[in-house]
Design a protein around this motif. Sequence first.
Motif, PDB file in Angstrom:
ATOM      1  N   VAL A  79       0.850  -1.188   0.000  1.00  0.00           N
ATOM      2  CA  VAL A  79       0.000   0.000   0.000  1.00  0.00           C
ATOM      3  C   VAL A  79       0.889   1.243   0.000  1.00  0.00           C
ATOM      4  CG1 VAL A  79      -1.777   1.282   1.252  1.00  0.00           C
ATOM      5  CG2 VAL A  79      -1.842  -1.234   1.196  1.00  0.00           C
ATOM      6  N   HIS A  80       0.561   2.190  -0.859  1.00  0.00           N
ATOM      7  CA  HIS A  80       1.314   3.430  -1.044  1.00  0.00           C
ATOM      8  C   HIS A  80       0.378   4.629  -0.929  1.00  0.00           C
ATOM      9  CE1 HIS A  80       4.593   1.089  -3.132  1.00  0.00           C
ATOM     10  NE2 HIS A  80       3.551   0.297  -3.368  1.00  0.00           N
ATOM     11  N   HIS A  81       0.972   5.821  -0.881  1.00  0.00           N
ATOM     12  CA  HIS A  81       0.219   7.024  -1.216  1.00  0.00           C
ATOM     13  C   HIS A  81       0.995   7.749  -2.310  1.00  0.00           C
ATOM     14  CE1 HIS A  81       2.235   9.863   2.013  1.00  0.00           C
ATOM     15  NE2 HIS A  81       3.122   9.280   1.246  1.00  0.00           N
ATOM     16  N   THR A  82       0.292   8.570  -3.090  1.00  0.00           N
ATOM     17  CA  THR A  82       0.922   9.207  -4.248  1.00  0.00           C
ATOM     18  C   THR A  82       1.654  10.487  -3.884  1.00  0.00           C
ATOM     19  OG1 THR A  82      -1.153  10.338  -4.754  1.00  0.00           O
ATOM     20  CG2 THR A  82      -0.739   8.233  -5.877  1.00  0.00           C
ATOM     21  N   ASP A  83       1.490  10.943  -2.640  1.00  0.00           N
ATOM     22  CA  ASP A  83       2.153  12.175  -2.181  1.00  0.00           C
ATOM     23  C   ASP A  83       1.747  13.364  -3.044  1.00  0.00           C
ATOM     24  OD1 ASP A  83       3.739  13.535  -0.371  1.00  0.00           O
ATOM     25  OD2 ASP A  83       5.606  13.201  -1.478  1.00  0.00           O
ATOM     26  N   THR A  84       0.443  13.417  -3.358  1.00  0.00           N
ATOM     27  CA  THR A  84      -0.133  14.522  -4.122  1.00  0.00           C
ATOM     28  C   THR A  84      -1.198  15.190  -3.247  1.00  0.00           C
ATOM     29  OG1 THR A  84      -1.671  12.920  -5.123  1.00  0.00           O
ATOM     30  CG2 THR A  84       0.306  13.488  -6.388  1.00  0.00           C
ATOM     31  N   PRO A  85      -1.678  16.384  -3.613  1.00  0.00           N
ATOM     32  CA  PRO A  85      -2.665  17.090  -2.773  1.00  0.00           C
ATOM     33  C   PRO A  85      -3.927  16.278  -2.521  1.00  0.00           C
ATOM     34  CG  PRO A  85      -1.709  18.584  -4.385  1.00  0.00           C
ATOM     35  CD  PRO A  85      -1.229  17.208  -4.751  1.00  0.00           C
ATOM     36  N   ASN A  86      -4.548  16.523  -1.369  1.00  0.00           N
ATOM     37  CA  ASN A  86      -5.742  15.776  -0.954  1.00  0.00           C
ATOM     38  C   ASN A  86      -7.056  16.441  -1.334  1.00  0.00           C
ATOM     39  OD1 ASN A  86      -4.040  13.937   0.213  1.00  0.00           O
ATOM     40  ND2 ASN A  86      -4.470  14.515   2.329  1.00  0.00           N
ATOM     41  N   GLY A  87      -7.082  17.729  -1.495  1.00  0.00           N
ATOM     42  CA  GLY A  87      -8.354  18.438  -1.645  1.00  0.00           C
ATOM     43  C   GLY A  87      -8.897  18.427  -3.054  1.00  0.00           C
ATOM     44  N   TYR A  88      -8.887  17.291  -3.701  1.00  0.00           N
ATOM     45  CA  TYR A  88      -9.332  17.227  -5.092  1.00  0.00           C
ATOM     46  C   TYR A  88     -10.799  16.841  -5.185  1.00  0.00           C
ATOM     47  CZ  TYR A  88      -8.285  12.259  -4.175  1.00  0.00           C
ATOM     48  OH  TYR A  88      -8.231  11.003  -3.616  1.00  0.00           O
ATOM     49  N   ASP A  89     -11.415  17.214  -6.275  1.00  0.00           N
ATOM     50  CA  ASP A  89     -12.750  16.737  -6.623  1.00  0.00           C
ATOM     51  C   ASP A  89     -12.566  15.409  -7.340  1.00  0.00           C
ATOM     52  OD1 ASP A  89     -15.203  16.261  -8.116  1.00  0.00           O
ATOM     53  OD2 ASP A  89     -15.732  18.343  -7.653  1.00  0.00           O
ATOM     54  N   CYS A  90     -13.340  14.405  -6.969  1.00  0.00           N
ATOM     55  CA  CYS A  90     -13.150  13.075  -7.549  1.00  0.00           C
ATOM     56  C   CYS A  90     -13.418  13.055  -9.049  1.00  0.00           C
ATOM     57  CB  CYS A  90     -14.018  12.049  -6.830  1.00  0.00           C
ATOM     58  SG  CYS A  90     -13.424  11.696  -5.144  1.00  0.00           S
ATOM     59  N   ALA A  91     -14.160  14.039  -9.549  1.00  0.00           N
ATOM     60  CA  ALA A  91     -14.366  14.125 -10.992  1.00  0.00           C
ATOM     61  C   ALA A  91     -13.081  14.504 -11.719  1.00  0.00           C
ATOM     62  CB  ALA A  91     -15.463  15.147 -11.305  1.00  0.00           C
ATOM     63  N   ASP A  92     -12.121  15.065 -10.992  1.00  0.00           N
ATOM     64  CA  ASP A  92     -10.861  15.506 -11.596  1.00  0.00           C
ATOM     65  C   ASP A  92      -9.775  14.435 -11.540  1.00  0.00           C
ATOM     66  OD1 ASP A  92     -11.971  18.008 -12.129  1.00  0.00           O
ATOM     67  OD2 ASP A  92     -11.339  18.815 -10.178  1.00  0.00           O
ATOM     68  N   VAL A  93     -10.091  13.273 -10.982  1.00  0.00           N
ATOM     69  CA  VAL A  93      -9.063  12.242 -10.788  1.00  0.00           C
ATOM     70  C   VAL A  93      -8.395  11.797 -12.085  1.00  0.00           C
ATOM     71  CG1 VAL A  93      -8.680   9.857 -10.029  1.00  0.00           C
ATOM     72  CG2 VAL A  93      -9.925  11.458  -8.569  1.00  0.00           C
ATOM     73  N   PRO A  94      -9.127  11.578 -13.183  1.00  0.00           N
ATOM     74  CA  PRO A  94      -8.436  11.190 -14.418  1.00  0.00           C
ATOM     75  C   PRO A  94      -7.312  12.152 -14.810  1.00  0.00           C
ATOM     76  CG  PRO A  94     -10.764  10.779 -14.653  1.00  0.00           C
ATOM     77  CD  PRO A  94     -10.601  11.530 -13.360  1.00  0.00           C
ATOM     78  N   ALA A  95      -7.566  13.438 -14.683  1.00  0.00           N
ATOM     79  CA  ALA A  95      -6.530  14.422 -15.014  1.00  0.00           C
ATOM     80  C   ALA A  95      -5.362  14.339 -14.031  1.00  0.00           C
ATOM     81  CB  ALA A  95      -7.125  15.828 -15.025  1.00  0.00           C
ATOM     82  N   ILE A  96      -5.661  14.118 -12.755  1.00  0.00           N
ATOM     83  CA  ILE A  96      -4.603  13.982 -11.751  1.00  0.00           C
ATOM     84  C   ILE A  96      -3.753  12.753 -12.046  1.00  0.00           C
ATOM     85  CG2 ILE A  96      -4.132  13.633  -9.296  1.00  0.00           C
ATOM     86  CD1 ILE A  96      -6.787  15.102  -8.723  1.00  0.00           C
ATOM     87  N   LEU A  97      -4.401  11.662 -12.415  1.00  0.00           N
ATOM     88  CA  LEU A  97      -3.659  10.445 -12.739  1.00  0.00           C
ATOM     89  C   LEU A  97      -2.768  10.646 -13.956  1.00  0.00           C
ATOM     90  CD1 LEU A  97      -6.290   7.598 -12.171  1.00  0.00           C
ATOM     91  CD2 LEU A  97      -4.339   8.208 -10.740  1.00  0.00           C
ATOM     92  N   ARG A  98      -3.241  11.407 -14.917  1.00  0.00           N
ATOM     93  CA  ARG A  98      -2.388  11.693 -16.077  1.00  0.00           C
ATOM     94  C   ARG A  98      -1.150  12.464 -15.650  1.00  0.00           C
ATOM     95  NH1 ARG A  98      -7.501  12.299 -18.546  1.00  0.00           N
ATOM     96  NH2 ARG A  98      -7.472  14.587 -18.311  1.00  0.00           N
ATOM     97  N   GLY A  99      -1.307  13.323 -14.649  1.00  0.00           N
ATOM     98  CA  GLY A  99      -0.151  14.042 -14.127  1.00  0.00           C
ATOM     99  C   GLY A  99       0.829  13.113 -13.424  1.00  0.00           C
ATOM    100  N   VAL A 100       0.309  12.155 -12.634  1.00  0.00           N
ATOM    101  CA  VAL A 100       1.168  11.176 -11.966  1.00  0.00           C
ATOM    102  C   VAL A 100       1.897  10.337 -13.003  1.00  0.00           C
ATOM    103  CG1 VAL A 100       1.206   9.171 -10.441  1.00  0.00           C
ATOM    104  CG2 VAL A 100      -0.269  11.112  -9.890  1.00  0.00           C
ATOM    105  N   TYR A 101       1.149   9.897 -14.005  1.00  0.00           N
ATOM    106  CA  TYR A 101       1.733   9.089 -15.085  1.00  0.00           C
ATOM    107  C   TYR A 101       2.843   9.866 -15.799  1.00  0.00           C
ATOM    108  CZ  TYR A 101       1.953   6.785 -19.680  1.00  0.00           C
ATOM    109  OH  TYR A 101       2.374   6.177 -20.834  1.00  0.00           O
ATOM    110  N   SER A 102       2.578  11.126 -16.112  1.00  0.00           N
ATOM    111  CA  SER A 102       3.563  11.948 -16.810  1.00  0.00           C
ATOM    112  C   SER A 102       4.809  12.154 -15.956  1.00  0.00           C
ATOM    113  CB  SER A 102       2.941  13.302 -17.175  1.00  0.00           C
ATOM    114  OG  SER A 102       3.886  14.133 -17.811  1.00  0.00           O
ATOM    115  N   GLY A 103       4.614  12.345 -14.646  1.00  0.00           N
ATOM    116  CA  GLY A 103       5.755  12.536 -13.762  1.00  0.00           C
ATOM    117  C   GLY A 103       6.642  11.309 -13.669  1.00  0.00           C
ATOM    118  N   GLN A 104       6.027  10.128 -13.679  1.00  0.00           N
ATOM    119  CA  GLN A 104       6.815   8.901 -13.539  1.00  0.00           C
ATOM    120  C   GLN A 104       7.439   8.469 -14.860  1.00  0.00           C
ATOM    121  OE1 GLN A 104       4.466   5.908 -11.483  1.00  0.00           O
ATOM    122  NE2 GLN A 104       4.597   7.024  -9.553  1.00  0.00           N
ATOM    123  N   THR A 105       6.719   8.642 -15.951  1.00  0.00           N
ATOM    124  CA  THR A 105       7.266   8.216 -17.247  1.00  0.00           C
ATOM    125  C   THR A 105       8.134   9.290 -17.892  1.00  0.00           C
ATOM    126  OG1 THR A 105       5.284   8.960 -18.434  1.00  0.00           O
ATOM    127  CG2 THR A 105       5.332   6.667 -17.678  1.00  0.00           C
TER     128      THR A 105
END
Length: 248
Positions: A79-105
């Motif tokens: 189990v991990h956490h992404t170390d990203t901000p917590n105050g997000y709207d769940c409708a915005d998660v796809p965009a946040i995940l694209r940011g995580v993906y871009s940061g790692q790749t």
Amino acid sequence: MPGPVRAVLGCLPGLAAVLALALCASGVERAATADPRQSAADRYTAPRPTVVPRSVWLGGEARAQPPPRYDDEVLAVFVHHTDTPNGYDCADVPAILRGVYSGQTGGRDWDDIGYNFVVDRCGTIYEGRAGGIDRAVTGAHTQGFNHRTTGIAALGTFTAGVPVPDELTDAIAALAAWKLGGAGTDPRGKVRLVSSNGLSRYAAGATATLPAVAGHDEGYQTSCPGEALSARLPDIRNTAARLQGRPG
């Protein structure tokens, strides 16, 4: 002895009848002992939770990458956490995940996002690393222990004092119960894993006994998944065991 068996044996020569009787008895014995030998993987499984495919959140932004790698089974979950901000709207998660993906790749030059799955604070589960939701995809989430494990990341930062939503922990538990059920692993138990990298907490080639549902910091020197989420791991383990139908 059943009537049809007696009738068949009566038509056979003496030696053949003896052999047939032995085979019949062997078959009856195997049938009688089948249930007690039923594997833990058959007895303690959990349904697959709903998972949003990566094609939904990543779309056409996937980078070229090598083929996925696979293990034979999943014995443990980190189990991990992404170390990203917590105050997000769940409708915005796809965009946040694209940011995580871009940061790692991009920033880290990884071949794909490292986590096998990501769970948001509303309890929605997203497919992370490519290779198939149902398969034992080798991730890149826990140095030394990516083989025979699944990496589940909670979207956010869960350091001491940060509230951890029940929806998030319940989703992690459901995912862990399903993934570990295939190998018959009790989420409350421990498993033996072989370290593949000396940069982990264990020398390369060393066998480590770790919780079946472990925090990232139990395999690698890190503060992930955060003190607040680490404190919820016992609840996650117990919920996952209950979802597998295991006795309390």
